[in-house]
Every structure is written in C-alpha cells, then in structure tokens.
Scaffold this motif. Structure first.
Motif, PDB file in Angstrom:
ATOM      1  N   ASN A  41      29.562   7.751  34.125  1.00  0.00           N
ATOM      2  CA  ASN A  41      30.423   8.863  34.513  1.00  0.00           C
ATOM      3  C   ASN A  41      31.424   8.451  35.583  1.00  0.00           C
ATOM      4  OD1 ASN A  41      29.748  10.957  32.809  1.00  0.00           O
ATOM      5  ND2 ASN A  41      27.859  11.380  33.966  1.00  0.00           N
TER       6      ASN A  41
ATOM      7  N   ASN B 101      34.062   6.773  33.833  1.00  0.00           N
ATOM      8  CA  ASN B 101      34.856   7.732  33.071  1.00  0.00           C
ATOM      9  C   ASN B 101      35.937   8.405  33.916  1.00  0.00           C
ATOM     10  OD1 ASN B 101      33.833   7.356  30.567  1.00  0.00           O
ATOM     11  ND2 ASN B 101      32.309   9.007  30.697  1.00  0.00           N
ATOM     12  N   GLN B 102      35.845   8.286  35.224  1.00  0.00           N
ATOM     13  CA  GLN B 102      36.843   8.918  36.071  1.00  0.00           C
ATOM     14  C   GLN B 102      38.173   8.174  36.035  1.00  0.00           C
ATOM     15  OE1 GLN B 102      34.982   9.197  39.894  1.00  0.00           O
ATOM     16  NE2 GLN B 102      33.583  10.811  39.219  1.00  0.00           N
ATOM     17  N   VAL B 103      38.139   6.920  35.601  1.00  0.00           N
ATOM     18  CA  VAL B 103      39.387   6.151  35.510  1.00  0.00           C
ATOM     19  C   VAL B 103      40.218   6.727  34.365  1.00  0.00           C
ATOM     20  CG1 VAL B 103      40.388   3.850  35.169  1.00  0.00           C
ATOM     21  CG2 VAL B 103      38.165   4.119  36.313  1.00  0.00           C
ATOM     22  N   ASP B 104      41.504   6.933  34.642  1.00  0.00           N
ATOM     23  CA  ASP B 104      42.382   7.475  33.607  1.00  0.00           C
ATOM     24  C   ASP B 104      42.769   6.356  32.642  1.00  0.00           C
ATOM     25  OD1 ASP B 104      44.135   8.771  32.032  1.00  0.00           O
ATOM     26  OD2 ASP B 104      45.683   9.051  33.579  1.00  0.00           O
ATOM     27  N   THR B 105      42.290   6.448  31.390  1.00  0.00           N
ATOM     28  CA  THR B 105      42.569   5.392  30.408  1.00  0.00           C
ATOM     29  C   THR B 105      43.472   5.916  29.282  1.00  0.00           C
ATOM     30  OG1 THR B 105      40.526   5.966  29.242  1.00  0.00           O
ATOM     31  CG2 THR B 105      40.409   4.127  30.789  1.00  0.00           C
ATOM     32  N   LYS B 106      44.176   6.982  29.568  1.00  0.00           N
ATOM     33  CA  LYS B 106      45.043   7.563  28.541  1.00  0.00           C
ATOM     34  C   LYS B 106      46.070   6.518  28.078  1.00  0.00           C
ATOM     35  CE  LYS B 106      45.673  12.129  28.931  1.00  0.00           C
ATOM     36  NZ  LYS B 106      46.236  13.266  29.672  1.00  0.00           N
TER      37      LYS B 106
END
Lengths: 442, 102
Positions: free
Chosen positions: B45, B48-53
């Motif tokens: 989690n 998951n906080q890293v923005d990988t858009k």
C-alpha cells in the motif's frame, strides 16, 4: 411443467490440440500417442526448478491461422500469463496460458440454428496455451503421465450467442472442418484433440439481458453427451426458476448412466487463478506476419461452398458435403480437372457423394469409371441403336457367328460400339440393343 | 489507503490464500502468517501511493520480443531418468495421493 417462454443462453469454450512437431515451450516431440507413459518429457514440461520455456513459433502460426479463419484481429502485442492452481496434472503449479493479452480477438463465425437460419456467433478470443498431463485414477492413487504436458493447445471462446443446441452442433462441426482444412489439428473428439465446455443459462424469451448466473458444463468428453447435458440443464434450470429458486454460478458434469448433470463445484469453491504475466517469456509482436500467413492459408469450407455453388452450379447440399472434407474436395477438384469438360461438376460430385469412401478414391479412376459407366452419358436409345447397326454392318462375319449360336461373339460387337462411343455408351444398353438387332435380323 | 480489516476478515483471507497455495496451516500458524501478510500488504500500500499514471508496467527486465524455439527436437528424458526423484512411482507413472475427478 411448461418449458416454453424461456430460451437458452450458451457460450462455448473449445480447446483444440495442435499437431505441431514440438511441444509448446520445449523441444520434446508431440508424437506420444500410443507410446509408453513419461517418455516424451524433459525438465521444461516436467516443471523442474530452473527450467526455462521457449515459445514454439509453429504453434503461434497455427493459432493465428485459427484466429484469422474466425475473422479475428491478431494483437499487436500479446503475452503469456501464469494461471495458478494445484492439481497433479500440472507439475509446475501453474499453466502457461493467456488472459489479458490474447493473441487473437474479436471474430465471428456464421452458424445455422434449428430453423436453418444463419446467425453470427461472436468470437471473444482465440488464445494459445499448453495442455496438461493425463491422470489415471486407480484405487486410492492417481497415476500421472506427463507426455501430454506442454502439448500446444488453442482455446476459442465465444460470446453467449447460442440459443439452441442445433447452433452448438453446427458451430462444433464447422470449427472441426476449419481445423482440418487449415491442417493445424486432427480435431478428433474421440481422442480428445478437441474438447468442449459450455456455459449454460436460461432467460425469459424476449429478454436481452444476460442472466446473473451461469452453469459451466465441463469434463464432458463426447459431443453427444454435451448436447444431452445442455438439454438436461435447460429443463432443470427452467424448473428451478419456475419454483422461484435462485440459480448460482457452478460447475457441473454429466452422468451418462443417470442421464443427468451433477454438481462438481459450487460458487464458494470457484477457482481463483491469480493470473500474472509469465516473466520467463518475452512479449509476442507477430501482427506483421499476418499478411504472409493469410497467403499460406488454404481455402476454407465456407469459401469453397460459395465457389462450388457460384462457379460450378452445384446445389447447396452437394457443395456442403464436398467442402466439409478437404480430402473429398481435393479428389473432386482433381477429377473434374482430369475430365477436361467431358463430365459435368454435378456428375462427378454425385459419384463421390454416393461412394462410401469418396475421399480415398483415385481421381483418375473416378473419371475413367464415370466415362465408361452409366453415369458417363450416352443412354440415348436412338444413338446407341445407330452405333450398334454400324457395328453389325462393319462386322458382318462376327454377326453371322453370333447368329449361328456362338453367343459370346456379341462381346466383340459390344467392344466395337464402346470404341465408337469413346467409352461413353451404357454397356448394358448396348448389349440389349445388339441382341435385339441381331435376333430380329436372323 | 486500505481500510483496516477486522481480525476475522484477516483470518479468512489467510485461510483462502493458504488453500490456494495448497498449504495446510494450523491455527497458530494462521495467526502468525496473518500478521506477516498484513505487514506485506501495508508495504504494498505504501508503494501504491506513488503516482504511476501513464507509466508502462515492466513485466520483464529484458526488452526483447519474439524469441522462438529453433525447431530442432531434443532427446527427451527416459522414463527412468524422469522418475528418479519421484517419491512414489509405479511402472512408468508418477503416483500421487488419490485425486478423484471432482
């Protein structure tokens, strides 16, 4: 119980074993049929630690051929994934399959329903995977043979577009013909080369919505049993709905003795395969090979039927029979070519269709037989009579010998008439005519 | 962020995962693994906080495509070789505990 007012909603999954030389991810031979157990295996298809798979190009090409034959698009980027589950038929603990990046998607196949109406069945995907080993259950043990493990397997998944068993039957038959004409599989259902799974539910007629449950019919090895299972499910599900019972997602098998389906796996036990990309296999980018593959693809049954009807004026039924068997259509076309216009397409077609083993006949022999036999043509009494009179006049001596009682002399006169007609006269009629002429003149 | 789960949910999850992995776990083990799995999920989690858009996922570190077999056929193992590490075998077959067609 009134079963009207409901219709079947069926989607099919067909698995077909490819007839490539090598296995899907290793260089083991696929020629294991009838061989002793565990003799066609290596570290890769045995799932030994550290063994690395390598993709079989021949299989990928066959998979693309199937996809293209079913009007699919070949993906620009395609990947394998691991489908995880524990069962001893898979020594690795996962099957290499495809999930999010299938090789071919979005096709269709036209099938006939129970009213003879043509419907397009949408093909969701055609993807590549590997077959599993074979289990034999004996007493308290299971015996495992991994010869089949890693044999290339193609899975073809339809949308839920079937509404009667006739369409299912026609679809399976057409797929089998396609596999055979493409030469990618023997598609023998008895041998397990081709296997069917059906997702079956029912809904009120007129409803366009998909039911919120489906029953998966699995591990049914014969086509006849599959049809029986679908028909049984139709009644069972309608009866349950009429009673107000709720139907759920489940997997059922077929009990041939009791002629009924039985629960194999309920919703709670549904598999959770945890697919993830197979890290040992690089991505496939093979869409650029489509042009070449299309060039190599033979004419498919549907196109053949069209051509036989349009170019050769064959009736639908004859065109269908010939096109359904690529060996038969080969004999037909070769014979027609050899006959060089002396025989009509329909004459040759009828001869082959009416022969028990049309596909194994020699085209030369077929033509010869037709030209010399009844179907060969001259049956016209006047013409035969004219030729017979000529023969008698030109062979007065032979005729005289016959009249004096040597009846076998007629054979030589028959020979003369046959030669005059270039072998096209009906021999029985010639004999009859000669006898009449010779006896009346005596 | 993940919603904190009740102990019951955790133990059901861990049981499910253990079942999928074909691991027979005792109640004591379930408790230990439950706690450990929680920590792993917290860690994920955090990632998951890293923005990988817009970032393409990496499925393989080697950027190669279309690697195929050479087409030659390999000598397969003999049944004797293949079976030599099997705990139980009979004739040419591997033998497992009874797995009945379910």
């Amino acid at each position: 119980m009134n079963q009207d007012g409901y219709e079947l909603v069926i989607g099919l999954e067909v698995h077909v074993e490819l007839n490539t030389k090598n296995k899907m991810f290793c260089n083991c031979s696929t020629d294991y049929f009838g061989q002793p157990a565990n003799t066609h295996i290596c570290p890769v298809c045995l799932g030994l630690p550290g063994a690395l798979p390598i993709i079989n190009h021949e299989a990928i090409q066959s998979c693309m051929k199937i996809g293209l034959a079913l009007n699919c698009t070949v993906a620009e980027n395609s990947r394998f994934e691991r489908k995880n589950y524990f069962y001893p038929d898979l020594p690795k603990g996962f099957q290499i399959s495809q999930y999010r990046w299938p090789l071919c998607t979005g096709g269709w196949l036209e099938v006939s329903d129970m009213n003879g109406q043509a419907n397009k069945i949408r093909i969701n995907r055609v993807h590549q995977e590997e077959d599993t080993g074979k289990l034999t259950h004996s007493n308290r043990n299971s015996l495992v043979d991994y010869n089949r493990s890693g044999i290339p397997l193609v899975e073809i998944v339809t949308e839920p577009d079937f509404h009667d068993v006739e369409s299912v039957r026609d679809y399976a038959k057409k797929l089998q013909q396609i596999f055979r004409s493409l030469g990618v599989s023997n598609a023998d259902m008895e041998k397990g080369d081709m296997r069917l799974e059906a997702n079956v539910s029912v809904r009120p007629v007129g409803s366009q919505e998909l039911p919120d449950y489906r029953v998966e019919l699995k591990n049914i090895n014969s086509f006849r049993f599959m049809v029986a299972a679908i028909e049984y499910e139709r009644s069972r599900q309608i009866a349950a709905l009429e009673k107000g019972e709720e139907l759920t997602q489940e997997t059922r098998g077929w009990n041939e003795e009791k002629k009924e389906t039985y629960l194999q796996r309920g919703k709670e036990e549904a598999h959770d395969y945890r697919y993830f990309p197979e890290p040992d296999l690089p991505e496939l980018q093979v869409a650029s090979q489509v042009v070449q593959i299309k060039k190599e693809m033979p004419e498919l049954p549907e196109a053949k039927i069209r051509r036989y009807k349009q170019d050769l004026s064959l009736p639908q039924s004859a065109a269908q029979v010939l096109a359904s068997d690529s060996n038969l259509s080969k004999v037909f076309e070769t014979a027609l070519e050899i006959s060089a216009g002396k025989l009509t397409a329909l004459t040759v077609a009828n001869k082959l269709i009416n022969s028990q083993n049309g596909a194994s006949l020699l085209p030369e022999k077929v033509v010869q037989d037709l030209l010399t036999s009844k179907e060969g043509l001259i049956e016209d009494n006047n013409e035969i009579s004219k030729l017979a009179q000529e023969a008698i006049k030109e062979n007065a001596q032979v005729a005289e010998i016959y009249r004096k009682g040597k009846l076998t002399a007629i054979q030589s006169l028959i020979g003369v008439v046959m030669r005059k007609s270039q072998g096209k006269a009906d021999a029985a009629k010639v004999k009859e005519t000669l006898e009449k002429l010779l006896n009346s003149e005596s | 962020m993940r919603q904190p789960k009740s102990d019951l949910q955790n133990s059901q999850n861990i049981e499910h995962v253990a079942k999928l992995a074909n691991l027979p776990l005792s109640n004591a083990e379930l408790a230990i693994y439950s706690e450990q799995l929680d920590k792993i999920i917290d860690y994920i989690n955090q990632l998951n906080q890293v923005d990988t858009k817009g970032v393409e996922p990496t499925f393989s570190v080697r950027e190669i495509t279309n690697v195929f077999q050479t087409g030659e056929q390999n000598q397969s193992l003999t049944a004797t070789e293949a079976l030599q590490n099997a705990p139980v075998h009979k004739d040419n077959f591997f033998v497992t505990k009874g797995i009945f067609e379910d």
